[in-house]
Design an enzyme around this catalytic site. Structure first.
Site, mmCIF file in Angstrom:
data_model
loop_
_atom_site.group_PDB
_atom_site.id
_atom_site.type_symbol
_atom_site.label_atom_id
_atom_site.label_comp_id
_atom_site.label_asym_id
_atom_site.label_seq_id
_atom_site.Cartn_x
_atom_site.Cartn_y
_atom_site.Cartn_z
ATOM 1 N N SER A 112 -6.122 0.942 6.437
ATOM 2 C CA SER A 112 -7.497 0.803 5.932
ATOM 3 C C SER A 112 -8.467 0.552 7.089
ATOM 4 O O SER A 112 -8.105 -0.065 8.089
ATOM 5 C CB SER A 112 -7.549 -0.384 4.960
ATOM 6 N N TYR A 135 -13.873 4.445 6.076
ATOM 7 C CA TYR A 135 -15.143 4.109 5.427
ATOM 8 C C TYR A 135 -16.207 4.314 6.491
ATOM 9 O O TYR A 135 -15.939 4.090 7.684
ATOM 10 C CB TYR A 135 -15.178 2.630 5.024
ATOM 11 N N THR A 161 -12.256 7.973 1.741
ATOM 12 C CA THR A 161 -12.346 7.359 0.409
ATOM 13 C C THR A 161 -13.755 7.571 -0.139
ATOM 14 O O THR A 161 -14.736 7.202 0.511
ATOM 15 C CB THR A 161 -12.009 5.857 0.495
ATOM 16 N N LYS A 259 -9.737 10.774 -0.995
ATOM 17 C CA LYS A 259 -9.136 9.777 -1.906
ATOM 18 C C LYS A 259 -10.190 9.266 -2.886
ATOM 19 O O LYS A 259 -11.271 8.846 -2.461
ATOM 20 C CB LYS A 259 -8.597 8.613 -1.075
ATOM 21 N N HIS A 283 -8.987 3.623 -7.115
ATOM 22 C CA HIS A 283 -9.022 2.476 -6.202
ATOM 23 C C HIS A 283 -8.247 1.286 -6.806
ATOM 24 O O HIS A 283 -8.609 0.126 -6.624
ATOM 25 C CB HIS A 283 -10.486 2.081 -5.933
ATOM 26 N N ARG A 286 -10.279 -1.229 -8.959
ATOM 27 C CA ARG A 286 -11.049 -2.273 -8.271
ATOM 28 C C ARG A 286 -12.525 -1.937 -8.142
ATOM 29 O O ARG A 286 -13.312 -2.767 -7.707
ATOM 30 C CB ARG A 286 -10.464 -2.493 -6.866
ATOM 31 N N ILE A 317 1.594 2.027 -9.696
ATOM 32 C CA ILE A 317 3.006 2.272 -9.352
ATOM 33 C C ILE A 317 3.704 0.926 -9.120
ATOM 34 O O ILE A 317 3.406 0.203 -8.164
ATOM 35 C CB ILE A 317 3.119 3.132 -8.054
HETATM 36 C C1 FMN Z 1 -6.111 -5.617 -2.001
HETATM 37 C C2 FMN Z 1 -6.464 -4.171 -1.979
HETATM 38 C C3 FMN Z 1 -7.272 -3.675 -0.974
HETATM 39 C C4 FMN Z 1 -7.576 -2.321 -0.941
HETATM 40 N N1 FMN Z 1 -8.313 -1.825 0.107
HETATM 41 C C5 FMN Z 1 -8.558 -0.508 0.182
HETATM 42 C C6 FMN Z 1 -9.244 0.036 1.301
HETATM 43 O O1 FMN Z 1 -9.613 -0.684 2.219
HETATM 44 N N2 FMN Z 1 -9.479 1.372 1.311
HETATM 45 C C7 FMN Z 1 -9.070 2.207 0.294
HETATM 46 O O2 FMN Z 1 -9.314 3.411 0.352
HETATM 47 N N3 FMN Z 1 -8.398 1.709 -0.753
HETATM 48 C C8 FMN Z 1 -8.125 0.382 -0.837
HETATM 49 N N4 FMN Z 1 -7.421 -0.102 -1.883
HETATM 50 C C9 FMN Z 1 -6.949 0.817 -2.938
HETATM 51 C C10 FMN Z 1 -5.547 1.315 -2.611
HETATM 52 O O3 FMN Z 1 -5.557 2.143 -1.491
HETATM 53 C C11 FMN Z 1 -4.938 2.084 -3.780
HETATM 54 O O4 FMN Z 1 -5.832 3.083 -4.184
HETATM 55 C C12 FMN Z 1 -4.599 1.174 -4.969
HETATM 56 O O5 FMN Z 1 -4.099 -0.057 -4.516
HETATM 57 C C13 FMN Z 1 -3.581 1.840 -5.861
HETATM 58 O O6 FMN Z 1 -3.315 1.059 -6.971
HETATM 59 P P1 FMN Z 1 -2.065 0.048 -7.069
HETATM 60 O O7 FMN Z 1 -2.453 -1.164 -6.288
HETATM 61 O O8 FMN Z 1 -1.964 -0.217 -8.528
HETATM 62 O O9 FMN Z 1 -0.870 0.732 -6.478
HETATM 63 C C14 FMN Z 1 -7.093 -1.459 -1.937
HETATM 64 C C15 FMN Z 1 -6.259 -1.967 -2.938
HETATM 65 C C16 FMN Z 1 -5.941 -3.305 -2.964
HETATM 66 C C17 FMN Z 1 -5.021 -3.809 -4.033
#
Ligand code: FMN
Length: 394
Positions: A112, A135, A161, A259, A283, A286, A317
């Site tokens: 990330s 980003y 992303t 993404k 995401h 989130r 997953i």
């Molecule tokens: C704590 C956390 C931080 C994340 N930070 C980023 C990030 O910095 N950039 C990004 O593209 N996705 C980020 N994501 C999203 C993940 O890349 C991914 O899309 C997501 O975790 C998939 O879902 P899952 O946690 O149910 O496997 C983050 C997810 C979590 C849980």
């Protein structure tokens, strides 16, 4: 029964529980939580129940092939580790530990932008492929410097992303005082400190690591690495548009993965702008709440892309059966996010390795149980899913 020791963890839910015990609530909820009412987060996981297997029994399978290739890169496993921001707050070794565990298991790691470790160190920690998630925080000039560094360090792909025009509202973070705690101002932090002090093991390792790290790969000219507390404001000024793809293709000649695609329209945009692959992702629930669960969105994107570029997916997953279902439905591979991050927060690198091991043995067992010898032989005939999901077909 609560899980009391790492060695007794048998599934990802156990690692989640151990993570909850080890890290303060502010860190755990940041990792575990989602946007607003967390409907998308829950749906991402629940929706796998709507897909059922159609096994082929009485088939002899002596060994299972778990290998796959994505963007021409070979991986020993059909899942890669998703970009997870602030990993260094979960464990001091953070991104380096996750990259190393991924490489040791023969799979890829996506770093990330919101990383506490320098990208060069993360790349060096892994013997496998590492991709960089971008980003546009700090603007194009800052991003260009990061892309240049990623190129020189040997990153194999860029992941752009597109679902983060602003940071999603995660109410757990507000309640836990995340921005107050990151501010470093004692008066603001005070109400939230007792909870932090209740986790002395995590606190000691955090302090030994030097406290809240800066973003080592977002280097703003004149002021240096961006402080973590400024991330939300920086994201709000960093919205990506399709025109950024053109600029990105000029400065990065390797593959670009988009993404955050959930519709046929966005998949076509990504293809038109030269993406080599898309990730069907919300995401991890989130950002915007009330989105389609990603598994449900997958068939529409797969149909729109029609084999021209590769489709990955993430979201929810937690088991090998989830991995296999997504691949049956057209994903080339999946990304695991929280599944490994729980392991990281629970126990550092061994925790990530355990999460990977759990998913790997799950996938292998699932293949044998459905009577399929390899990941590359999976297709939609192994699953049933609601016909409505195929809206984008044709
Ligand atoms: C704590 C956390 C931080 C994340 N930070 C980023 C990030 O910095 N950039 C990004 O593209 N996705 C980020 N994501 C999203 C993940 O890349 C991914 O899309 C997501 O975790 C998939 O879902 P899952 O946690 O149910 O496997 C983050 C997810 C979590 C849980």
């Amino acid at each position: 029964m609560p899980v009391t020791s790492f060695s007794r963890a048998v599934n990802i839910a156990d690692l989640r529980e151990l993570a909850q015990q080890r890290v303060p609530r502010a860190v755990f909820d940041y990792l575990d939580g989602g946007g607003e009412d967390e409907v998308s987060l829950r749906e991402n996981c629940r929706v796998f129940q709507d897909v059922t297997f159609r096994p082929r029994h009485a088939v002899s399978i002596s060994s299972c092939g778990l290998q796959t290739s994505v963007l021409g890169m070979k991986f020993d496993l059909p899942f890669l580790l998703a970009p997870v921001g602030y990993s260094r707050l979960m464990h001091p070794e953070g991104e380096c530990a996750a990259a190393r565990a991924a490489g040791e298991a023969g799979t890829g790691y996506i770093l990330s932008t919101i990383s506490g470790h320098k990208m060069e160190d993360v790349k060096a920690a892994s013997r496998g492929k590492v991709w960089y998630q971008l980003y546009l925080m700090g603007g194009r000039e800052v991003a260009e410097a990061a892309v240049e560094r990623a190129k020189n360090a040997g990153f194999s792909a860029l992941v752009l992303t597109i679902d983060t025009p602003v940071a999603g509202i995660r109410e757990r973070d507000l309640r836990n005082g995340v921005s107050e705690l990151l501010s470093g101002k004692l008066a603001a932090m005070l109400p939230y400190l007792p909870e932090i002090l209740a986790h002395p093991g995590w606190l000691a390792s955090f302090l030994r690591d030097g406290g809240v790290p800066k973003l080592a790969n977002v280097v703003v000219p004149g002021s240096g690495p961006l402080p973590m507390v400024d991330v939300s404001a920086s994201l709000a000024n960093a919205a990506v548009t399709w025109s950024d793809m053109r600029w990105l293709r000029e400065i990065w000649t390797g593959p670009i993965v988009v993404k955050g695609v959930l519709t046929a329209d966005d998949a076509r945009h990504a293809m038109d702008e030269g993406a080599s692959a898309v990730v069907v992702s919300n995401h991890g629930g989130r950002q915007l709440d009330g989105l389609s669960a990603t598994l449900r969105a997958l068939p529409e994107v797969v149909a729109a892309v029609n084999g021209r570029i590769e489709v990955l997916m993430d979201g929810g997953i937690r088991r090998g059966t989830d991995v296999v279902k997504a691949i049956c439905m057209g994903a080339r591979a999946v990304l695991a996010g929280r599944a490994y991050a729980y392991g990281l927060a629970a126990a550092g690198r061994p925790g990530v390795a355990k999460a990977i091991q759990i998913l790997r043995t799950d996938v292998e067992r699932t293949l044998k149980l459905i009577g399929c010898a390899s990941i590359s032989s999976l297709d939609p005939s192994y699953v049933d899913f609601p016909h409505l999901w195929c809206r984008g077909k044709g």
